[in-house]
Each structure stands twice: as C-alpha cells, then as structure tokens.
Design a protein around this motif. Structure first.
Motif: not given
Length: 287
Positions: A159, A162-163, A271, A275, A278
C-alpha cells in the motif's frame, strides 16, 4: 522485523506422572495483559510465567492455559490435612450462622480442589517441567507472531507503493489541472461576453494557485511513507509508532482533499484515504 499481536501456540509433553500441555492465545491490546489459568498444584508458577511473558512480549492480551492429565499409577492417595482442616473450620463457622444446618459430608470435603492429592514423587519436578514447557510454548507463540508480522509488513509495504504512485501522479497533474482551470475561467468570461481584464484574471489565478498549492502536503506524504518504511525495517515494538504515522498520513490526505479543485485531485485524495485506512487496520495488530 515487526511482530503481530495475534497468534496461537500449543505444546504437550508426557512424563512419568502424566501429560502437561500449554495453550497460548494472543490478540491485540494496547498493553501486555496476561490471563493465566493454572491448576492449583501449579499456582506457584504464576510469577515465573508472568516474568517470562514480560521479557518476551511487549503488547497483547495473552491467555495462558496449563492442563495436567495425571496418569493412574495406582499409587496411594493422600489427604492434605491442613487444607481439609481449614475447609472444615470454614464450614463450621458458616454452619453456626444457620438454624439446623445439614451435617458436613466427608466426601464433599474430599471433593474440594486440593484436599485429596495423589502421591507424586516430586511436585517441584513437575513445576520445573511445566515451566520449561511454557518457555517452549512462548517461543512458538513468538515465532507465530513474527510470521504474521512479516505478512502484515508486506501488505503495508504494497500500500505504501500505491500511495507513492498516487502522490507522484498527482504532482504531474497539478500544473495540468491549473491550466485547465485557467481555460475554464477564460471560457466562462467569453460566454458571459464580459470584458476580460488580464490583470484581474492573473490575480484570480494567483489566488487559486495559492489556495490549491499541495506541494507541502505531497512532500509530507512522501516523508511519512519513508518513515513508515524505516520503522517496518527497524522492527521491534513498532505498533504505537506506526499508529501515530497513520494519523499523520490521514491528516495530510484530509488537507489534500480540502484543497482539491479538480475531480482528479479529489479522487486522488479519496484513494489515499482508503489506502491509509487499510494500513491503519493492519497496524492495529502490530506489537
């Protein structure tokens, strides 16, 4: 390596006088909170077990259950006279408060835990075996927490990647979004057939650029992502530190959303928050 607070371990050992078994269960908790379930004959182990837990773990609610299945060796049974005497005295004291109490049944006294004991060769040897077996169970519990911690670290690291990609993409989009917004303002003036003052337009665009400047937030997001990676790599008792970093990441994502002036920046902020949430859920299980 970071460790999870969730794990289970069970060990068993058969001996001359019976079978000892430990079950250890741990779940997440703000502090270390042991719960011990020991048979009466093993009560003196409580201090040593708590010390071992404090040395081996830093957080988590840990349930420790010891069971002893005694072998039937046809040995003689013994009465713990001191315990039986105390029990009878207590029963007589209560009987004195009751009118016409029922007579005390000797079998009920014998059924009281600890009154009737088997003739074991060496109770201290049993305690030593139980403590040694507990240390083995604790090692298995720690190994399980380490394995799950490694899985959690991988999930968080994915994650973070992705960030990082979201932040990099948003950096590239900001100039395009400002140019598109400038174009919309110009077109609006034209549709209204209003006289366009270039100086006033530039002033409005400067104000917009100032209000929508997210460079600082993006820089902080990158910094926090790097710090989370460093904490994960350092390992140890990292849960509280990671939880704090999740709060800081969420703060920057909220600020980013409040400054959004384009659907793309709004979506990027959403988004990021998903993230971060999560990751925060996973961090709650890290020691």
């Amino acid at each position: 390596m970071v460790r999870s607070m969730t794990a289970f371990a069970r060990v068993e050992r058969a001996g001359a006088h019976g079978t000892l078994s430990w079950e250890l269960r741990s779940v997440n908790h703000r502090y270390l909170e042991p719960h011990l379930r020991l048979p009466d004959a093993f009560r003196e182990l409580e201090g040593a077990v708590r010390d071992a837990l404090r040395q081996g773990l830093s957080r988590g609610k840990v349930e420790c259950t010891l069971r002893f299945a005694e072998e039937n060796l046809r040995g003689s049974l013994q009465v713990d006279r001191e315990r039986a005497t105390q029990l009878v005295a207590a029963a007589e004291a209560v009987a004195a408060l009751i009118e016409r109490p029922a007579p005390l049944n000797p079998l009920e006294v014998l059924a009281w835990p600890g009154v009737l004991v088997a003739d074991v060769a060496d109770p201290q040897a049993l305690n030593r075996d139980a403590l040694s077996l507990f240390e083995q169970a604790l090692d298995e519990l720690k190994a399980g927490r380490a394995r799950e911690g490694a899985d959690l670290a991988r999930l968080i690291d994915d994650r973070l990647d992705t960030i990082g990609a979201e932040v990099a993409a948003l950096r590239e989009l900001v100039p395009q979004m400002l140019a598109a917004h400038r174009h919309r303002i110009v077109e609006r003036f034209r549709d209204m057939q209003a006289e366009l003052d270039p100086q006033r337009l530039e002033q409005e665009l400067v104000l917009l650029a100032q209000k929508s400047d997210v460079a600082e937030e993006l820089d902080r997001l990158d910094t926090h992502v790097g710090e989370v990676r460093r904490v994960l790599k350092a390992g140890g008792a990292a849960g509280r530190r990671l939880d704090f970093l999740m709060q800081e990441l969420n703060r920057e994502a909220n600020t980013l959303g409040s400054k959004a002036f384009d659907t793309r920046s709004t979506q990027a902020a959403v988004n990021l928050k998903v993230l971060i949430e999560q990751m925060r859920e996973q961090v709650q299980n890290i020691e």
